[in-house]
Scaffold this motif. Sequence first.
Motif, PDB file in Angstrom:
ATOM      1  N   ILE A 211       0.829  -1.209   0.000  1.00  0.00           N
ATOM      2  CA  ILE A 211       0.000   0.000   0.000  1.00  0.00           C
ATOM      3  C   ILE A 211       0.865   1.261   0.000  1.00  0.00           C
ATOM      4  O   ILE A 211       0.594   2.191  -0.764  1.00  0.00           O
ATOM      5  N   PRO A 212       1.921   1.379   0.832  1.00  0.00           N
ATOM      6  CA  PRO A 212       2.773   2.571   0.749  1.00  0.00           C
ATOM      7  C   PRO A 212       3.399   2.760  -0.636  1.00  0.00           C
ATOM      8  O   PRO A 212       3.544   3.900  -1.099  1.00  0.00           O
ATOM      9  N   ASP A 213       3.764   1.658  -1.318  1.00  0.00           N
ATOM     10  CA  ASP A 213       4.295   1.775  -2.679  1.00  0.00           C
ATOM     11  C   ASP A 213       3.265   2.421  -3.602  1.00  0.00           C
ATOM     12  O   ASP A 213       3.583   3.322  -4.392  1.00  0.00           O
ATOM     13  N   ALA A 214       2.029   1.945  -3.503  1.00  0.00           N
ATOM     14  CA  ALA A 214       0.972   2.463  -4.364  1.00  0.00           C
ATOM     15  C   ALA A 214       0.598   3.889  -3.986  1.00  0.00           C
ATOM     16  O   ALA A 214       0.285   4.716  -4.861  1.00  0.00           O
ATOM     17  N   SER A 215       0.625   4.211  -2.691  1.00  0.00           N
ATOM     18  CA  SER A 215       0.338   5.578  -2.253  1.00  0.00           C
ATOM     19  C   SER A 215       1.399   6.546  -2.781  1.00  0.00           C
ATOM     20  O   SER A 215       1.093   7.659  -3.222  1.00  0.00           O
ATOM     21  N   ARG A 216       2.646   6.098  -2.725  1.00  0.00           N
ATOM     22  CA  ARG A 216       3.725   6.937  -3.255  1.00  0.00           C
ATOM     23  C   ARG A 216       3.568   7.128  -4.766  1.00  0.00           C
ATOM     24  O   ARG A 216       3.801   8.218  -5.290  1.00  0.00           O
ATOM     25  N   ARG A 217       3.137   6.071  -5.443  1.00  0.00           N
ATOM     26  CA  ARG A 217       2.917   6.183  -6.887  1.00  0.00           C
ATOM     27  C   ARG A 217       1.776   7.148  -7.188  1.00  0.00           C
ATOM     28  O   ARG A 217       1.831   7.886  -8.182  1.00  0.00           O
ATOM     29  N   MET A 218       0.724   7.179  -6.347  1.00  0.00           N
ATOM     30  CA  MET A 218      -0.349   8.142  -6.533  1.00  0.00           C
ATOM     31  C   MET A 218       0.190   9.563  -6.421  1.00  0.00           C
ATOM     32  O   MET A 218      -0.146  10.445  -7.231  1.00  0.00           O
ATOM     33  N   THR A 219       1.036   9.798  -5.436  1.00  0.00           N
ATOM     34  CA  THR A 219       1.608  11.130  -5.279  1.00  0.00           C
ATOM     35  C   THR A 219       2.507  11.472  -6.458  1.00  0.00           C
ATOM     36  O   THR A 219       2.527  12.624  -6.917  1.00  0.00           O
ATOM     37  N   GLU A 220       3.238  10.493  -6.978  1.00  0.00           N
ATOM     38  CA  GLU A 220       4.063  10.734  -8.161  1.00  0.00           C
ATOM     39  C   GLU A 220       3.205  11.196  -9.336  1.00  0.00           C
ATOM     40  O   GLU A 220       3.599  12.091 -10.100  1.00  0.00           O
ATOM     41  N   LEU A 221       2.031  10.578  -9.486  1.00  0.00           N
ATOM     42  CA  LEU A 221       1.119  10.987 -10.551  1.00  0.00           C
ATOM     43  C   LEU A 221       0.650  12.418 -10.336  1.00  0.00           C
ATOM     44  O   LEU A 221       0.582  13.213 -11.285  1.00  0.00           O
ATOM     45  N   MET A 222       0.348  12.763  -9.093  1.00  0.00           N
ATOM     46  CA  MET A 222      -0.057  14.137  -8.783  1.00  0.00           C
ATOM     47  C   MET A 222       1.073  15.125  -9.084  1.00  0.00           C
ATOM     48  O   MET A 222       0.842  16.212  -9.626  1.00  0.00           O
ATOM     49  N   VAL A 223       2.287  14.756  -8.718  1.00  0.00           N
ATOM     50  CA  VAL A 223       3.455  15.617  -8.984  1.00  0.00           C
ATOM     51  C   VAL A 223       3.590  15.850 -10.490  1.00  0.00           C
ATOM     52  O   VAL A 223       3.827  16.976 -10.947  1.00  0.00           O
ATOM     53  N   GLU A 224       3.448  14.779 -11.251  1.00  0.00           N
ATOM     54  CA  GLU A 224       3.537  14.886 -12.717  1.00  0.00           C
ATOM     55  C   GLU A 224       2.485  15.848 -13.255  1.00  0.00           C
ATOM     56  O   GLU A 224       2.767  16.685 -14.125  1.00  0.00           O
ATOM     57  N   LYS A 225       1.262  15.754 -12.741  1.00  0.00           N
ATOM     58  CA  LYS A 225       0.164  16.563 -13.271  1.00  0.00           C
ATOM     59  C   LYS A 225       0.266  18.028 -12.859  1.00  0.00           C
ATOM     60  O   LYS A 225      -0.108  18.914 -13.630  1.00  0.00           O
ATOM     61  N   VAL A 226       0.765  18.321 -11.654  1.00  0.00           N
ATOM     62  CA  VAL A 226       0.820  19.718 -11.217  1.00  0.00           C
ATOM     63  C   VAL A 226       1.959  20.463 -11.918  1.00  0.00           C
ATOM     64  O   VAL A 226       1.902  21.690 -12.089  1.00  0.00           O
ATOM     65  N   GLY A 227       3.016  19.761 -12.306  1.00  0.00           N
ATOM     66  CA  GLY A 227       4.026  20.319 -13.200  1.00  0.00           C
ATOM     67  C   GLY A 227       4.814  21.503 -12.689  1.00  0.00           C
ATOM     68  O   GLY A 227       5.112  22.422 -13.476  1.00  0.00           O
ATOM     69  N   VAL A 228       5.190  21.512 -11.416  1.00  0.00           N
ATOM     70  CA  VAL A 228       5.973  22.628 -10.891  1.00  0.00           C
ATOM     71  C   VAL A 228       7.452  22.275 -10.849  1.00  0.00           C
ATOM     72  O   VAL A 228       7.838  21.103 -10.944  1.00  0.00           O
ATOM     73  N   THR A 229       8.287  23.300 -10.697  1.00  0.00           N
ATOM     74  CA  THR A 229       9.733  23.117 -10.657  1.00  0.00           C
ATOM     75  C   THR A 229      10.325  23.891  -9.481  1.00  0.00           C
ATOM     76  O   THR A 229       9.617  24.612  -8.769  1.00  0.00           O
ATOM     77  N   LYS A 230      11.621  23.742  -9.310  1.00  0.00           N
ATOM     78  CA  LYS A 230      12.329  24.412  -8.225  1.00  0.00           C
ATOM     79  C   LYS A 230      12.107  25.916  -8.288  1.00  0.00           C
ATOM     80  O   LYS A 230      12.152  26.517  -9.351  1.00  0.00           O
ATOM     81  N   GLY A 231      11.860  26.501  -7.128  1.00  0.00           N
ATOM     82  CA  GLY A 231      11.629  27.937  -7.052  1.00  0.00           C
ATOM     83  C   GLY A 231      10.171  28.322  -7.129  1.00  0.00           C
ATOM     84  O   GLY A 231       9.818  29.468  -6.840  1.00  0.00           O
ATOM     85  N   GLN A 232       9.313  27.370  -7.512  1.00  0.00           N
ATOM     86  CA  GLN A 232       7.887  27.661  -7.551  1.00  0.00           C
ATOM     87  C   GLN A 232       7.235  27.264  -6.224  1.00  0.00           C
ATOM     88  O   GLN A 232       7.869  26.659  -5.362  1.00  0.00           O
ATOM     89  N   ARG A 233       5.960  27.614  -6.094  1.00  0.00           N
ATOM     90  CA  ARG A 233       5.271  27.487  -4.806  1.00  0.00           C
ATOM     91  C   ARG A 233       3.942  26.773  -5.007  1.00  0.00           C
ATOM     92  O   ARG A 233       3.160  27.129  -5.895  1.00  0.00           O
ATOM     93  N   VAL A 234       3.674  25.770  -4.143  1.00  0.00           N
ATOM     94  CA  VAL A 234       2.483  24.938  -4.290  1.00  0.00           C
ATOM     95  C   VAL A 234       1.686  24.941  -2.993  1.00  0.00           C
ATOM     96  O   VAL A 234       2.250  24.865  -1.898  1.00  0.00           O
ATOM     97  N   LEU A 235       0.360  24.983  -3.131  1.00  0.00           N
ATOM     98  CA  LEU A 235      -0.551  24.894  -1.992  1.00  0.00           C
ATOM     99  C   LEU A 235      -1.144  23.501  -1.946  1.00  0.00           C
ATOM    100  O   LEU A 235      -1.772  23.041  -2.903  1.00  0.00           O
ATOM    101  N   ASP A 236      -0.936  22.803  -0.823  1.00  0.00           N
ATOM    102  CA  ASP A 236      -1.509  21.476  -0.591  1.00  0.00           C
ATOM    103  C   ASP A 236      -2.708  21.649   0.336  1.00  0.00           C
ATOM    104  O   ASP A 236      -2.557  21.927   1.527  1.00  0.00           O
ATOM    105  N   VAL A 237      -3.910  21.488  -0.225  1.00  0.00           N
ATOM    106  CA  VAL A 237      -5.146  21.735   0.512  1.00  0.00           C
ATOM    107  C   VAL A 237      -5.652  20.425   1.117  1.00  0.00           C
ATOM    108  O   VAL A 237      -6.014  19.494   0.402  1.00  0.00           O
ATOM    109  N   GLY A 238      -5.671  20.367   2.455  1.00  0.00           N
ATOM    110  CA  GLY A 238      -6.033  19.142   3.137  1.00  0.00           C
ATOM    111  C   GLY A 238      -4.825  18.229   3.201  1.00  0.00           C
ATOM    112  O   GLY A 238      -4.853  17.092   2.750  1.00  0.00           O
ATOM    113  N   CYS A 239      -3.746  18.731   3.789  1.00  0.00           N
ATOM    114  CA  CYS A 239      -2.430  18.087   3.710  1.00  0.00           C
ATOM    115  C   CYS A 239      -2.320  16.823   4.541  1.00  0.00           C
ATOM    116  O   CYS A 239      -1.370  16.055   4.373  1.00  0.00           O
ATOM    117  N   GLY A 240      -3.264  16.576   5.463  1.00  0.00           N
ATOM    118  CA  GLY A 240      -3.169  15.388   6.293  1.00  0.00           C
ATOM    119  C   GLY A 240      -1.891  15.381   7.104  1.00  0.00           C
ATOM    120  O   GLY A 240      -1.477  16.406   7.650  1.00  0.00           O
TER     121      GLY A 240
END
Length: 282
Positions: free
Chosen positions: A46-75
């Motif tokens: 499950i942690p492997d798959a959860s990490r893969r879900m976050t990787e997909l989110m990272v890919e879709k949000v498309g930010v780079t170093k120096g940029q700023r991201v808001l995580d809403v409902g960060c848990g």
Amino acid sequence: MIRGDSSVTTAAVVEYYAEASDLISADLGGPMHFGYWRDLPEGSTIPDASRRMTELMVEKVGVTKGQRVLDVGCGRGQPAVQLAEATGAEVVGIDISPRHVRLAGDLARAASRDDQVRFEVADVTELPYPPESFDGAWMLESFFHMPDQTAALRQIARVLRPGGKLVIANLVLRTPLTDEQNARLASLWKVGQIAALVPLSGYPGVLAESGLYTDEVLDISEHSIGPTFAAIRELHAARRRAEAAESNASVDLKEDMDAGMDLFSATPAIGFAIIVASKPTA
């Protein structure tokens, strides 16, 4: 048609996680969200798959170093820290649960990312940030808890810079529910504090009302809900066999959550999707 429990409140969601957070985290191996199992090797956890879900989110949000991201409902902060590690971006995580914010801060310090990632108690419908102050934002399984989803989206649109992406990972309605199905699911909406589920086809309109343009609606149901529930059931069976120590959650809540998984599995109309939106540049 949007379905859910219209009586859900912010205070009720905070109370829910005060009781359920430890149980959910224990079941999911730390992260508090569904996994993405597509193309994972046999024997993945499950942690492997959860990490893969976050990787997909990272890919879709498309930010780079120096940029700023808001995580809403960060848990508890695992996705925010993973985002920072993967991209070099600055991350601000917000949550309505003070306990989650405290635990997330502890995690960032343990990962030596507290100079890059910070967490704050805040309500997305009243964001304490100036306009156009973020290059990206995401909501990872928090949108369905929000009683006023339109207000949340409008606030996110306000703080996004033009061209900035919003990525939502959320339970969705793949097909309409009948009144009979919705009545049968009422206990699930209540125990999970699910305020509303938006149909897959409804996202472009909901986002447009908030000033955001829909780039992609990706149904990943078959690679998320089913495999994650199957892995949790195996985990529960192993715990029972080993007579593992009781968690802090009540027995009633455990039983309610197990029953909820069974209801989900028996209702293919409920799915899981990644929705990518952007703020227009002009």
